[in-house]
Design a protein around this motif. Structure first.
Motif, PDB file in Angstrom:
ATOM      1  N   VAL A  41       0.854  -1.191   0.000  1.00 49.01           N
ATOM      2  CA  VAL A  41       0.000   0.000   0.000  1.00 49.01           C
ATOM      3  C   VAL A  41       0.885   1.234   0.000  1.00 49.01           C
ATOM      4  CG1 VAL A  41      -1.928  -1.118   1.186  1.00 49.01           C
ATOM      5  CG2 VAL A  41      -0.177   0.028   2.519  1.00 49.01           C
ATOM      6  N   PRO A  42       0.380   2.362  -0.473  1.00 54.40           N
ATOM      7  CA  PRO A  42       1.201   3.575  -0.463  1.00 54.40           C
ATOM      8  C   PRO A  42       1.414   4.083   0.960  1.00 54.40           C
ATOM      9  CG  PRO A  42      -1.017   4.068  -1.215  1.00 54.40           C
ATOM     10  CD  PRO A  42      -0.922   2.583  -1.078  1.00 54.40           C
ATOM     11  N   ILE A  43       2.546   4.675   1.199  1.00 53.08           N
ATOM     12  CA  ILE A  43       2.849   5.228   2.523  1.00 53.08           C
ATOM     13  C   ILE A  43       1.889   6.348   2.864  1.00 53.08           C
ATOM     14  CG2 ILE A  43       4.542   6.578   3.807  1.00 53.08           C
ATOM     15  CD1 ILE A  43       6.687   4.845   2.628  1.00 53.08           C
ATOM     16  N   SER A  44       1.475   7.116   1.883  1.00 54.29           N
ATOM     17  CA  SER A  44       0.573   8.235   2.143  1.00 54.29           C
ATOM     18  C   SER A  44      -0.833   7.776   2.509  1.00 54.29           C
ATOM     19  CB  SER A  44       0.504   9.147   0.917  1.00 54.29           C
ATOM     20  OG  SER A  44      -0.011   8.428  -0.182  1.00 54.29           O
ATOM     21  N   ASP A  45      -1.099   6.483   2.388  1.00 53.30           N
ATOM     22  CA  ASP A  45      -2.398   5.934   2.745  1.00 53.30           C
ATOM     23  C   ASP A  45      -2.453   5.794   4.261  1.00 53.30           C
ATOM     24  OD1 ASP A  45      -4.149   2.837   1.974  1.00 53.30           O
ATOM     25  OD2 ASP A  45      -4.823   4.689   2.863  1.00 53.30           O
ATOM     26  N   ASN A  46      -3.164   6.699   4.925  1.00 58.05           N
ATOM     27  CA  ASN A  46      -3.184   6.739   6.381  1.00 58.05           C
ATOM     28  C   ASN A  46      -4.455   6.142   6.953  1.00 58.05           C
ATOM     29  OD1 ASN A  46      -0.696   8.028   6.629  1.00 58.05           O
ATOM     30  ND2 ASN A  46      -1.611  10.018   6.256  1.00 58.05           N
ATOM     31  N   ARG A  47      -4.955   5.093   6.357  1.00 65.43           N
ATOM     32  CA  ARG A  47      -6.204   4.507   6.841  1.00 65.43           C
ATOM     33  C   ARG A  47      -6.133   4.102   8.304  1.00 65.43           C
ATOM     34  NH1 ARG A  47      -7.438   0.009   2.704  1.00 65.43           N
ATOM     35  NH2 ARG A  47      -5.316   0.385   2.120  1.00 65.43           N
ATOM     36  N   GLY A  48      -5.020   3.539   8.746  1.00 67.60           N
ATOM     37  CA  GLY A  48      -4.919   3.083  10.125  1.00 67.60           C
ATOM     38  C   GLY A  48      -4.298   4.102  11.058  1.00 67.60           C
ATOM     39  N   ALA A  49      -3.727   5.144  10.516  1.00 61.48           N
ATOM     40  CA  ALA A  49      -3.036   6.124  11.351  1.00 61.48           C
ATOM     41  C   ALA A  49      -4.017   6.948  12.157  1.00 61.48           C
ATOM     42  CB  ALA A  49      -2.184   7.039  10.476  1.00 61.48           C
ATOM     43  N   GLY A  50      -3.663   7.186  13.385  1.00 61.34           N
ATOM     44  CA  GLY A  50      -4.447   8.068  14.228  1.00 61.34           C
ATOM     45  C   GLY A  50      -5.665   7.460  14.871  1.00 61.34           C
ATOM     46  N   GLN A  51      -5.906   6.215  14.683  1.00 61.85           N
ATOM     47  CA  GLN A  51      -7.095   5.615  15.261  1.00 61.85           C
ATOM     48  C   GLN A  51      -7.010   5.528  16.777  1.00 61.85           C
ATOM     49  OE1 GLN A  51      -7.631   1.878  13.298  1.00 61.85           O
ATOM     50  NE2 GLN A  51      -8.575   2.796  11.506  1.00 61.85           N
ATOM     51  N   ARG A  52      -5.828   5.420  17.328  1.00 66.65           N
ATOM     52  CA  ARG A  52      -5.698   5.270  18.768  1.00 66.65           C
ATOM     53  C   ARG A  52      -5.673   6.604  19.494  1.00 66.65           C
ATOM     54  NH1 ARG A  52      -2.712   0.236  20.860  1.00 66.65           N
ATOM     55  NH2 ARG A  52      -3.146   1.474  22.662  1.00 66.65           N
ATOM     56  N   LEU A  53      -5.364   7.679  18.799  1.00 70.77           N
ATOM     57  CA  LEU A  53      -5.331   8.979  19.447  1.00 70.77           C
ATOM     58  C   LEU A  53      -6.719   9.325  19.965  1.00 70.77           C
ATOM     59  CD1 LEU A  53      -3.100  11.039  17.009  1.00 70.77           C
ATOM     60  CD2 LEU A  53      -2.487  10.106  19.231  1.00 70.77           C
ATOM     61  N   GLY A  54      -6.784   9.705  21.203  1.00 73.09           N
ATOM     62  CA  GLY A  54      -8.058  10.086  21.780  1.00 73.09           C
ATOM     63  C   GLY A  54      -8.944   8.910  22.133  1.00 73.09           C
ATOM     64  N   LEU A  55      -8.381   7.728  22.150  1.00 70.34           N
ATOM     65  CA  LEU A  55      -9.160   6.536  22.425  1.00 70.34           C
ATOM     66  C   LEU A  55      -9.866   6.607  23.780  1.00 70.34           C
ATOM     67  CD1 LEU A  55      -9.795   3.643  21.370  1.00 70.34           C
ATOM     68  CD2 LEU A  55      -7.832   2.869  22.663  1.00 70.34           C
ATOM     69  N   LEU A  56      -9.196   7.183  24.781  1.00 69.22           N
ATOM     70  CA  LEU A  56      -9.761   7.268  26.129  1.00 69.22           C
ATOM     71  C   LEU A  56     -10.194   8.688  26.486  1.00 69.22           C
ATOM     72  CD1 LEU A  56      -7.233   4.930  27.972  1.00 69.22           C
ATOM     73  CD2 LEU A  56      -9.522   4.383  27.172  1.00 69.22           C
TER      74      LEU A  56
END
Length: 88
Positions: A41-56
Motif C-alpha cells: 500500500v502507499p505510505i501516504s495511505d493513512n487509513r490506520g493512522a491516528g485511530q488510537r489517538l483520543g481513544l480514552l
C-alpha cells in the motif's frame, strides 16, 4: 485491489510499486501457497493512522502535575523503605 502471486510480485515489483505510488492501484495483495501473505500500500495511505489517538478521551478526569507526581513520591518511598530494610 490487485492480487498477485509471490513469483509475479518478484518479477513485477518495480511496476507494482509505481502503480501503487501513483494511485492507479489502491493496494496489491501478495499470495503465497494460495494464502494472503502481504499487502503493498502507499505510505501516504493513512487509513490506520491516528485511530488510537483520543481513544480514552473523556473517560478519566484531567490530572494535575502534582497529582501525577504524588504517585511517584509514594513509589519512591516504597523503594527507599526496601533499601533501608535491615538484612537478616
Amino acid at each position: 485491489m490487485t492480487v498477485v502471486t509471490l513469483a509475479e510480485a518478484r518479477a513485477k515489483l518495480s511496476r507494482l510499486v509505481k502503480q501503487v505510488e501513483d494511485g492507479s492501484i489502491s493496494e496489491v495483495v501478495i499470495v503465497r501457497n494460495r494464502k494472503r501473505a502481504a499487502r503493498l500500500v502507499p505510505i501516504s495511505d493513512n487509513r490506520g493512522a491516528g485511530q488510537r489517538l483520543g481513544l480514552l478521551a473523556g473517560r478519566f478526569a484531567p490530572m494535575a502535575r502534582d497529582d501525577f507526581d504524588a504517585d511517584s513520591r509514594a513509589i519512591g518511598e516504597l523503594f527507599t523503605a526496601i533499601e533501608n530494610k535491615p538484612k537478616s
